[in-house]
Design an enzyme around this catalytic site. Structure first.
Site, short mmCIF file in Angstrom:
data_model
loop_
_atom_site.label_atom_id
_atom_site.label_comp_id
_atom_site.label_asym_id
_atom_site.label_seq_id
_atom_site.Cartn_x
_atom_site.Cartn_y
_atom_site.Cartn_z
N GLY A 124 79.30 26.69 30.26
CA GLY A 124 80.05 27.38 29.21
C GLY A 124 80.15 26.66 27.88
N ASP A 155 91.87 25.82 31.41
CA ASP A 155 92.58 26.87 32.13
C ASP A 155 93.64 26.21 33.01
OD1 ASP A 155 92.76 29.68 32.73
OD2 ASP A 155 91.69 29.34 34.58
N PHE A 181 90.86 37.41 29.75
CA PHE A 181 89.53 36.95 30.14
C PHE A 181 88.61 37.06 28.93
CE2 PHE A 181 85.47 36.59 32.13
CZ PHE A 181 85.71 35.67 33.14
N ASP A 189 80.79 33.13 29.87
CA ASP A 189 80.23 34.29 30.56
C ASP A 189 81.24 35.08 31.38
OD1 ASP A 189 80.52 32.26 32.59
OD2 ASP A 189 79.34 33.57 33.88
N ARG A 226 77.03 35.37 27.25
CA ARG A 226 77.02 34.03 26.68
C ARG A 226 76.42 34.02 25.27
NH1 ARG A 226 78.18 30.37 30.84
NH2 ARG A 226 77.32 30.86 32.88
P1 IMP Z 1 90.01 24.74 34.76
O1 IMP Z 1 90.74 24.29 33.52
O2 IMP Z 1 89.56 23.64 35.65
O3 IMP Z 1 90.78 25.80 35.50
O4 IMP Z 1 88.63 25.41 34.40
C1 IMP Z 1 88.33 26.03 33.25
C2 IMP Z 1 87.05 26.79 33.53
O5 IMP Z 1 87.36 28.08 34.06
C3 IMP Z 1 86.26 27.04 32.27
O6 IMP Z 1 85.33 26.02 32.04
C4 IMP Z 1 85.57 28.35 32.58
O7 IMP Z 1 84.37 28.09 33.26
C5 IMP Z 1 86.49 29.06 33.53
N1 IMP Z 1 87.26 30.10 32.83
C6 IMP Z 1 88.60 30.09 32.61
N2 IMP Z 1 88.99 31.16 31.91
C7 IMP Z 1 87.87 31.87 31.65
C8 IMP Z 1 87.63 33.09 30.90
O8 IMP Z 1 88.52 33.73 30.33
N3 IMP Z 1 86.34 33.50 30.83
C9 IMP Z 1 85.32 32.83 31.43
N4 IMP Z 1 85.49 31.68 32.12
C10 IMP Z 1 86.77 31.20 32.23
MG MG Z 2 83.23 26.07 32.79
#
Ligand code: IMP
Ligand code: MG
Length: 182
Positions: free
Chosen positions: A47, A109, A158, A165, A171
């Site tokens: 991403g 996230d 989202f 993606d 993307r």
């Molecule tokens: P975390 O902070 O470990 O939960 O991971 C974050 C990852 O979750 C990001 O790098 C994305 O790959 C994925 N992610 C979280 N929110 C979204 C979204 O709204 N769209 C697409 N991917 C997301």
């Molecule tokens: Mg990611």
């Protein structure tokens, strides 16, 4: 109707490409004040690839000359909940001993990915590890972890585009969009 499109997905623009560029330049200016010119930028695949491409060129404009690396991380799940275990996929070869590192992801996230990436790089000898996320969804956090540099704080929606993606789609969009309903 194209055969490969099983259904229409409505993407509503959320952050324009021009706003992304302006904010990335501000981030680069802030990073350039804190980090040494010879640091390593480590992008988290997939991403972050568009963000890293723009960020490193903005860093160049602010006088930095970073090495650029990428790492792919896999989260392990226990039932439906992430265990928080994250493993490095593919190679992250070479030494980070004594290096200043900026870990870059598309979205913060739950916070697990950046927190784990930071720990992995510290385990590999990196000395000064900072983290950067283009987007931040603070309402989703499960760890007490906050990226050092954040482009935009967004609600729990989202998003896609600018490298991000939905099932590998969108993307390519030059802006951040929000997916509505389904
Ligand atoms: P975390 O902070 O470990 O939960 O991971 C974050 C990852 O979750 C990001 O790098 C994305 O790959 C994925 N992610 C979280 N929110 C979204 C979204 O709204 N769209 C697409 N991917 C997301
Ligand atoms: Mg990611």
């Amino acid at each position: 109707m194209m055969a490969f499109e099983d259904r229409a997905i409505d993407v509503e623009p959320l952050i324009a490409g021009s706003a992304l560029q302006r904010r990335i330049d501000e981030l680069a200016e802030a990073i350039a004040k804190d980090m040494p010119p010879t640091m390593v930028v480590v992008g988290i695949l997939t991403g972050s690839f568009v963000f890293v491409a723009d960020l490193v060129r903005a860093l160049d404009r602010h006088g930095l000359a970073p090495d650029v690396r990428f790492v792919q991380l896999a989260s392990y799940f226990d039932g439906t909940e992430s265990t928080g275990e994250v493993q490095v996929l593919g190679s992250l070869s070479g030494s980070f001993e004594g290096r200043a590192v900026l870990v870059v992801d598309d979205i913060q996230d739950t916070g697990r990915t950046l927190a784990m990436a930071k720990r992995i790089l510290e385990d590999r000898g990196a000395k000064h590890v900072r983290t950067c996320a283009l987007l931040d969804k603070p309402s989703r956090r499960v760890l007490e972890f906050q990226a050092d540099y954040v482009g935009f704080t967004i609600p729990d929606v989202f998003v896609v585009g600018y490298g991000i993606d939905y099932a590998e789609r969108f993307r390519h969009l030059p802006y951040i969009g929000q997916i509505n309903g389904d």
